[in-house]
Write an enzyme that holds these catalytic residues in place. Sequence first.
Site, mmCIF file in Angstrom:
data_model
loop_
_atom_site.group_PDB
_atom_site.id
_atom_site.type_symbol
_atom_site.label_atom_id
_atom_site.label_comp_id
_atom_site.label_asym_id
_atom_site.label_seq_id
_atom_site.Cartn_x
_atom_site.Cartn_y
_atom_site.Cartn_z
ATOM 1 N N GLY A 48 0.777 -1.233 0.000
ATOM 2 C CA GLY A 48 0.000 0.000 0.000
ATOM 3 C C GLY A 48 0.810 1.284 0.000
ATOM 4 C CG ASP A 107 -9.435 1.619 9.867
ATOM 5 O OD1 ASP A 107 -10.028 2.453 10.581
ATOM 6 O OD2 ASP A 107 -10.023 0.705 9.274
ATOM 7 C CE LYS A 135 -10.076 4.336 6.322
ATOM 8 N NZ LYS A 135 -10.872 3.125 6.094
ATOM 9 C CG PHE A 156 -12.447 0.976 1.897
ATOM 10 C CD1 PHE A 156 -11.849 0.348 2.984
ATOM 11 C CD2 PHE A 156 -12.008 0.678 0.623
ATOM 12 C CE1 PHE A 156 -10.823 -0.580 2.789
ATOM 13 C CE2 PHE A 156 -10.989 -0.246 0.422
ATOM 14 C CZ PHE A 156 -10.405 -0.876 1.502
#
Length: 184
Positions: A48, A107, A135, A156
């Site tokens: 990622g 997250d 987030k 998301f």
Amino acid sequence: MKITNEQNDIERVLYTEKAIAARVEALGAEITEAYKGKMPIVVCILKGASFFYTDLCRSIKTDIYMDFISVSSYGSDSKSSGVVRLVKDINTNITGRDVILVEDIIDSGLTLNYLKDFFGARRPSSFKTVCLLEKEGRKNNAFQADYLGFRIPNEFVVGYGLDYADHYRNLPYIGVLKKECYEN
Ligand code: IMP
Ligand code: MG
């Protein structure tokens, strides 16, 4: 469920290519100042963080050592499995070295909490984290990155390395994925 890897699966763009580049440049400048003459080991969390990592490394204007680690917590779902698994370790001995860990998004904080302990056990002389996104309204296990790109709504997101089931990583911007692309 239909995945086309196209713009029409994106509900809205949060950060354009240009906005990302400007923020990454600023983070690189901060890190350059903090690490002059230290040759830190800058570690990318695959997959990622890959685009963020390569852009960030190019904007750090001092000598660095590059390495890569791979962990998995999500499988191919849009919700964390709650368990972090090491898939690929780094190749470098980090004892007594300055380590900077580069992640795409926080997250629950599970991944970075796990890796902080994992790296800490090897006794680096310092350990810092850089995270592109965080987030809002996260649950337990929250983790505070030392360097943060953007704080985003609790939705998301995909693009610029971030995926859903390995799709959408190569979108050049960061956008909110339409719910129908990951819900039945
Ligand atoms: P945490 O362990 O719950 O903090 O989750 C962090 C990891 O989950 C990141 O490394 C991402 O790979 C993945 N992740 C969390 N939120 C998203 C998202 O909105 N889009 C894509 N991947 C996400
Ligand atoms: Mg990830």
